[in-house]
Enzyme design. Structure first.
Site: not given
Length: 752
Positions: A406-407, A710-711, A487, A617, A569
């Site tokens: 993941s970003p 991700g994590r 991204q 996304r 964002y």
């Protein structure tokens, strides 16, 4: 309780949970009275399903009840799923059921034998009256609990209605297995859930979305007519036999939660405290488990307050987990019309894993033959290749497996210059060596004022482009076959803040730059800077910034470009009605709110190489009232797909500060699932996907095409390679770098 101290206990409600609590407490030497407003023979519904886990608890607590139940149970292992006339069977599931009336008789007999006073046809006194007269009051008075209602100010209940209607009926023969059957009628999809509960009888539940229920005219039918019509619709499954009711009525399922389960010496149990949709098990199971836990707490603790606190502490985590699974299962059936076009085996696998409690690995243990057939249909070339290690093509890019890193914002560029340095080389390079098919950068900003923090990277200078080229070259040279994605994004109202570990979303103490957004709405009112509303000239400039960054990204050698339209964002701020209050052509209805994000997408797609894929996304929900709806998310995805997006990366939230996410295992994946099955567009699922088993399950069920993790990749850069090793996969979709091959098997443990 102190040795020898007997309590006076009042139980409100003579259902299975209340009766079993009464029996268990009486066994401990307490004096117990039960109030039940119905007659002994009164009951709703027909059969009750109990799990092996619940039965184990009953056996340990009361062997007499366990033995009596064991003599009555009907047991079976198979689940039959009928999809468009095709019967598919999955085995190894293990169910036990008996008639609800017979269960009540067993519990009546046990209570009577233990000296419990059973008051039938007798409404209970008010909870306050009982609380003043008894040491402990157990409120097992059902989903419409008067006790809970009278103490609502303290219990703080929430009741949420589902979108389906269902009716409990019965057939006068025993099904061979737990049966799910779909009927695609002129009014919409209807489903049957059926299971045997005796040698000559079965429970039959018919369920459908409320819009289908009304279109079919069931809202005008009484019990007899409803039973007759349902028997006709599912005539083949019922072998032409009739259905009959037992005070049966069409009902909408209500999910009950309470902030507190006890008040003083009054405690809620079973449906009074919590409910879980019938599609994952019976409410009786939960109520019996509550009774077991309550009795255990009363026996172990020194007084009633301590016992009630221990009971709630013990049961809440298990109930919360069950309710999350039940909510996922309920939503699946509410949206079943979106799945009926799936291939039969995939549909069956999807149904079996709908609650996320049954997974690919678990189902393979239960029924390897069925699971292998689903894998073959999916495209696994052999039994040694897990679904996650099959390829996927997006335009001219073939990803060797289905895992994406993941970003993840690192906020580690030197202050102000936006240049990715050695940290980024090591961070992204390590994960590229770790086996994932696609490694995504953090959000890379398209201008100085588009940064989130001073440590954000950019692609608006030649120096930044040169640094990204260095990283891309390393990935392509040292981890051949790994794709690197960029991204691109703009912070919007969430810009000019501190690094995450210095105070997430907190404004900089100094050196701030002005922020701009769709509307003059701060992300955190009273804390965040108020953004300037963008003008037409600003929008044109930002479009140019994105296009220029895309040109640089292509030159750097990135294999895929993702446009960040999520998490509040800038572009996300245009999409959400909570953050876009514009009155011009870029505000108002969704078509207008989409206008600027689509203009940016088109500007980027026009300069991005035609053979390289683009993804977008999105935040598929804002987790806040009045925000992006489920249909909005589908429409947003459809718009980007129509403009050339090759996949939709489906995230959620972070759009407004007062969001209330519903966290849990794979909690965001239902949104990806909905978009994929509504549109047929490839999706990337994200959100608490933490195991390779989750990835395999999501892919096989058709809920995702790629899974972004991700994590776990922060914890273990070689997560994908280790997933391959754990599954004994050694094929080309997860190649160990030559210098690392000696570590491709777990080191031996123990003493030699």
């Amino acid at each position: 309780m102190p040795a020898g101290s007997a309590l006076r206990v009042a139980v409100v409600g003579g259902g299975p949970g209340g009766l079993y609590a009464a029996a268990l407490l009486a066994r401990q030497g307490h004096t117990v009275e039960v109030w039940e407003r119905g007659a002994p023979e009164d009951t709703f519904g027909f059969g009750v399903v109990l799990s092996d886990e619940t039965l184990g608890g009953i056996e340990q607590a009361d062997t007499m009840v366990y033995a009596a139940l064991g003599a009555e149970f009907v047991r079976w292992d198979d689940i039959d799923i009928v999809h468009r006339g095709r019967l598919l069977t999955s085995g190894g599931h293990g169910f036990a059921a008996l008639g609800r009336r017979r269960l009540l008789e067993i519990l009546h007999e046990r209570c009577a034998g233990l000296g419990v006073r059973l008051r039938f046809r007798t409404p209970a006194p008010a909870a306050a009256v009982l609380a003043a007269s008894y040491d402990l009051v157990v409120a097992a008075d059902g989903v419409h609990s008067p006790t809970r209602q009278s103490g609502a100010a303290h219990f703080r209940p929430t009741l949420t209605s589902g979108h389906c209607r269902y009716i409990w009926l019965a057939a006068d023969f025993a099904f061979d297995a737990f049966r799910f059957e779909i009927a695609e009628t002129e009014h919409g999809v209807m489903q049957l859930h059926a299971y045997p509960y005796s040698a000559d009888a079965s429970t039959v539940i018919v369920e459908m979305h409320e819009t289908v229920w009304r279109a079919a005219g069931f809202d005008l039918c009484d019990e007899a007519e409803s039973a007759a019509r349902c028997a006709k619709i599912f005539g083949e499954a019922l072998r032409g036999r009739p259905l009959h009711g037992n005070r049966s009525a069409w009902t909408e399922f209500r999910t009950v939660t309470n902030e507190r389960w006890s008040h003083g010496n009054v405690v809620l149990l079973g449906d009074a405290a919590h409910t879980a949709h019938f599609s994952i098990g019976s409410g009786t199971k939960l109520a019996v488990e509550d009774a077991l836990a309550l009795a255990e707490a009363v026996a172990a603790e020194p007084d009633v307050p301590a016992a009630l606190a221990a009971y709630e502490a013990a049961r809440r985590p298990a109930v919360a987990s069950t309710q999350r699974a039940a909510a996922a299962s309920m939503r699946w059936f509410e949206e079943i019309a979106g799945y009926v076009d799936q291939p039969a085996r995939q549909f069956a696998f999807n149904l079996l894993t709908r609650s996320r409690r049954v997974t690919h690995d678990n189902l393979r243990l239960r029924d390897e033959r069925f699971t292998r057939a689903v894998e073959r249909d999916f495209g696994c070339p052999d039994e040694h290749t897990p679904p996650m290690f099959t390829p996927l093509k997006l335009r001219g890019l073939t990803l060797r497996n289905r895992v994406v890193v993941s970003p993840m914002d690192m906020y580690s560029a030197p202050d102000g210059d936006g240049i990715p340095g050695d940290f980024h080389l090591v961070h992204l390079g390590a994960r590229a060596l770790g086996g994932a098919a696609l490694v995504m950068t953090e959000m890379v900003c398209v201008s100085p004022e588009s940064r989130i923090t001073p440590g954000c990277t950019g692609l608006y200078t030649a120096g930044q482009a040169a640094a990204w080229t260095r990283i891309a070259d390393f990935v392509h040279t040292s981890a051949p076959g790994t794709a690197l994605g960029v991204q691109l994004g703009h912070s919007g109202a969430k810009g000019s803040t501190r690094r995450m570990w210095e105070g997430m979303d907190d404004p900089l103490p100094e050196g701030n730059w002005p922020v701009a957004a769709a509307s003059e709405l701060p992300y955190r009112p009273g804390v965040s800077a108020v953004p300037r509303a963008l003008t037409a000239a600003d929008l044109a400039s930002i479009r140019s910034d994105f296009a220029a960054a895309a040109v640089r990204a292509a030159g750097c050698g990135f294999d895929l470009l993702e446009l960040h339209c999520a998490h509040g964002y800038l572009l996300s701020g245009f999409l959400s009605p909570l953050t876009n209050h514009r009155t011009d052509a870029y505000g108002g209805p969704l078509e207008n709110r989409l206008r600027f994000p689509l203009e940016v997408f088109d500007a980027v797609r026009a300069v991005w190489p035609a053979d390289r894929p683009m993804t977008v996304r999105i935040s598929a929900t804002d987790w806040a009232p009045g925000g992006t709806s489920a249909q909005d998310a589908v429409d947003i995805a459809a718009a980007f797909a129509a403009h050339g997006a090759d996949a939709i990366d489906v995230s959620t939230g972070q759009v407004v500060a007062d969001e209330r996410p519903e966290y849990g295992r794979s909690y965001q994946t239902p949104y990806a699932d909905r978009i994929r099955n509504a549109l047929g567009v490839p999706v990337i699922a994200v959100g608490a996907i933490s195991s390779w088993d989750d990835v395999n399950s999501l892919l096989l069920a058709g809920r995702a095409d790629l899974c972004a993790v991700g994590r776990p990749h922060l914890y273990d850069p070689h997560w994908t390679l280790h997933a391959a090793a754990d599954q004994s996969y050694e094929g080309p979709a997860a190649p160990w770098p030559a210098p690392y091959r000696a570590g491709s098997r777990k080191p031996p443990t123990g003493r030699g």
